[in-house]
Design a protein around this motif. Structure first.
Motif, short mmCIF file in Angstrom:
data_model
loop_
_atom_site.label_atom_id
_atom_site.label_comp_id
_atom_site.label_asym_id
_atom_site.label_seq_id
_atom_site.Cartn_x
_atom_site.Cartn_y
_atom_site.Cartn_z
N SER A 77 0.86 -1.18 0.00
CA SER A 77 0.00 0.00 0.00
C SER A 77 0.90 1.23 0.00
O SER A 77 1.80 1.35 0.83
CB SER A 77 -0.91 0.03 1.22
OG SER A 77 -1.72 1.20 1.19
N SER A 78 0.64 2.13 -0.94
CA SER A 78 1.46 3.33 -1.10
C SER A 78 0.66 4.61 -0.90
O SER A 78 1.16 5.70 -1.18
CB SER A 78 2.09 3.34 -2.50
OG SER A 78 2.89 2.20 -2.69
N ASN A 79 -0.57 4.50 -0.47
CA ASN A 79 -1.42 5.68 -0.35
C ASN A 79 -0.94 6.66 0.72
O ASN A 79 -0.34 6.26 1.72
CB ASN A 79 -2.87 5.28 -0.03
CG ASN A 79 -3.63 4.84 -1.26
OD1 ASN A 79 -3.10 4.90 -2.38
ND2 ASN A 79 -4.85 4.40 -1.07
N ASP A 80 -1.24 7.92 0.49
CA ASP A 80 -0.96 8.99 1.45
C ASP A 80 -1.89 8.82 2.65
O ASP A 80 -3.10 9.01 2.53
CB ASP A 80 -1.21 10.34 0.77
CG ASP A 80 -1.02 11.53 1.69
OD1 ASP A 80 -0.70 11.35 2.89
OD2 ASP A 80 -1.21 12.67 1.21
N VAL A 81 -1.31 8.44 3.80
CA VAL A 81 -2.15 8.17 4.98
C VAL A 81 -2.55 9.44 5.73
O VAL A 81 -3.40 9.38 6.61
CB VAL A 81 -1.49 7.15 5.93
CG1 VAL A 81 -1.27 5.83 5.22
CG2 VAL A 81 -0.22 7.68 6.53
N VAL A 82 -1.96 10.58 5.39
CA VAL A 82 -2.39 11.83 6.00
C VAL A 82 -3.78 12.18 5.46
O VAL A 82 -4.71 12.48 6.22
CB VAL A 82 -1.38 12.97 5.74
CG1 VAL A 82 -1.92 14.31 6.21
CG2 VAL A 82 -0.05 12.66 6.41
N LYS A 83 -3.93 12.10 4.15
CA LYS A 83 -5.23 12.39 3.53
C LYS A 83 -6.18 11.20 3.60
O LYS A 83 -7.40 11.38 3.54
CB LYS A 83 -5.04 12.79 2.07
CG LYS A 83 -4.34 14.12 1.89
CD LYS A 83 -4.20 14.47 0.43
CE LYS A 83 -3.33 15.70 0.25
NZ LYS A 83 -2.63 15.70 -1.01
N TYR A 84 -5.65 9.98 3.71
CA TYR A 84 -6.47 8.76 3.74
C TYR A 84 -6.07 7.91 4.95
O TYR A 84 -5.42 6.87 4.81
CB TYR A 84 -6.31 7.98 2.42
CG TYR A 84 -6.82 8.77 1.26
CD1 TYR A 84 -8.16 8.67 0.87
CD2 TYR A 84 -6.01 9.68 0.60
CE1 TYR A 84 -8.66 9.45 -0.16
CE2 TYR A 84 -6.50 10.47 -0.43
CZ TYR A 84 -7.82 10.35 -0.80
OH TYR A 84 -8.33 11.12 -1.82
N PRO A 85 -6.43 8.36 6.17
CA PRO A 85 -6.01 7.67 7.39
C PRO A 85 -6.51 6.22 7.49
O PRO A 85 -5.92 5.43 8.22
CB PRO A 85 -6.56 8.54 8.52
CG PRO A 85 -7.60 9.40 7.90
CD PRO A 85 -7.24 9.54 6.45
N GLN A 86 -7.54 5.88 6.73
CA GLN A 86 -8.03 4.49 6.75
C GLN A 86 -7.01 3.53 6.14
O GLN A 86 -7.16 2.32 6.27
CB GLN A 86 -9.40 4.37 6.07
CG GLN A 86 -9.42 4.70 4.59
CD GLN A 86 -9.73 6.17 4.27
OE1 GLN A 86 -9.14 7.08 4.85
NE2 GLN A 86 -10.61 6.39 3.32
N ASP A 87 -5.97 4.05 5.49
CA ASP A 87 -4.91 3.21 4.91
C ASP A 87 -3.63 3.22 5.74
O ASP A 87 -2.59 2.75 5.28
CB ASP A 87 -4.60 3.68 3.47
CG ASP A 87 -5.76 3.38 2.52
OD1 ASP A 87 -6.48 2.40 2.75
OD2 ASP A 87 -5.93 4.15 1.55
N ALA A 88 -3.70 3.72 6.96
CA ALA A 88 -2.53 3.78 7.86
C ALA A 88 -2.07 2.36 8.21
O ALA A 88 -2.86 1.41 8.17
CB ALA A 88 -2.88 4.56 9.11
N PRO A 89 -0.79 2.21 8.57
CA PRO A 89 -0.23 0.88 8.85
C PRO A 89 -1.01 0.06 9.88
O PRO A 89 -1.20 -1.14 9.69
CB PRO A 89 1.19 1.19 9.32
CG PRO A 89 1.54 2.45 8.62
CD PRO A 89 0.26 3.24 8.58
N ASP A 90 -1.47 0.68 10.96
CA ASP A 90 -2.23 -0.10 11.94
C ASP A 90 -3.54 -0.63 11.36
O ASP A 90 -3.96 -1.75 11.64
CB ASP A 90 -2.49 0.72 13.22
CG ASP A 90 -3.33 1.96 12.98
OD1 ASP A 90 -3.16 2.62 11.94
OD2 ASP A 90 -4.15 2.29 13.86
#
Length: 184
Positions: A77-90
């Protein structure tokens, strides 16, 4: 829901290496570490994309079917987790657990790996042979959310079968379609 096609990296491209943390294992993985004896499948996915959610069960079945036949498999997963927090590592670790993903699900925080693979969408599939040369970059199958076509994984399965059983690879490869990678 935006539909972004794969960029269709040139066939024969050597697999770009990486060193990324797995969200569902407590270690760093490289291409060399996940590489299979007969070939390697690298896929770009994310947690929230409706295209990924539509096919995740088939992706897991493909992984289970082909790992025992010498195919290494990794998801990134390479998505920007700041704008898309649902893709954060946890959340990736939870997604892996909920969907029975027991192959490495890596986090590409810098997005350098996605750029090296010229990834454009989720899901995006890259199949490399035993010499780490790209032999397939295309769709899972013709099924998309809402189009009524059953999920079969036929395009990707046929490509993997060509590697496993030493068959001729179909040169006609349709690009994957999905949500665009969320660039920083």
């Amino acid at each position: 829901m935006a539909q972004t096609p794969s960029n269709m990296l040139p066939l024969g491209t050597k697999a770009p290496n990486f060193n990324l943390p797995a969200t569902n294992f407590n270690e760093i993985f490289s291409f060399e570490a996940i590489k299979g004896e007969k070939g390697t499948l690298v896929l770009f996915i994310c947690n929230h994309c409706p295209f990924v959610l539509h096919v995740i069960d088939e992706i897991v079945m493909i992984a289970n079917d082909y790992r025992v036949q010498g195919i290494g498999i990794v998801a990134i997963s390479s998505n920007d987790v700041v704008k898309y927090p649902q893709d954060a590592p946890d959340k990736m670790a939870n997604f892996a657990l909920e969907n029975k993903i027991d192959f490495p699900y890596l986090y590409d925080e810098t997005q350098e790996v996605a750029k090296a693979y010229d990834a454009a969408c989720t899901p995006d599939f890259y199949l490399f042979d035993a010499q780490d040369k790209l032999v397939y970059r295309g769709q899972l199958d013709d099924s998309r959310p809402g189009n009524g076509i059953p999920i079969s994984g036929s395009d990707l399965r046929n490509a993997i079968d060509a590697i496993v059983y030493n068959r001729k690879m179909n040169p006609e490869q349709k690009p994957s379609i999905g949500c665009n990678i969320k660039w920083k």
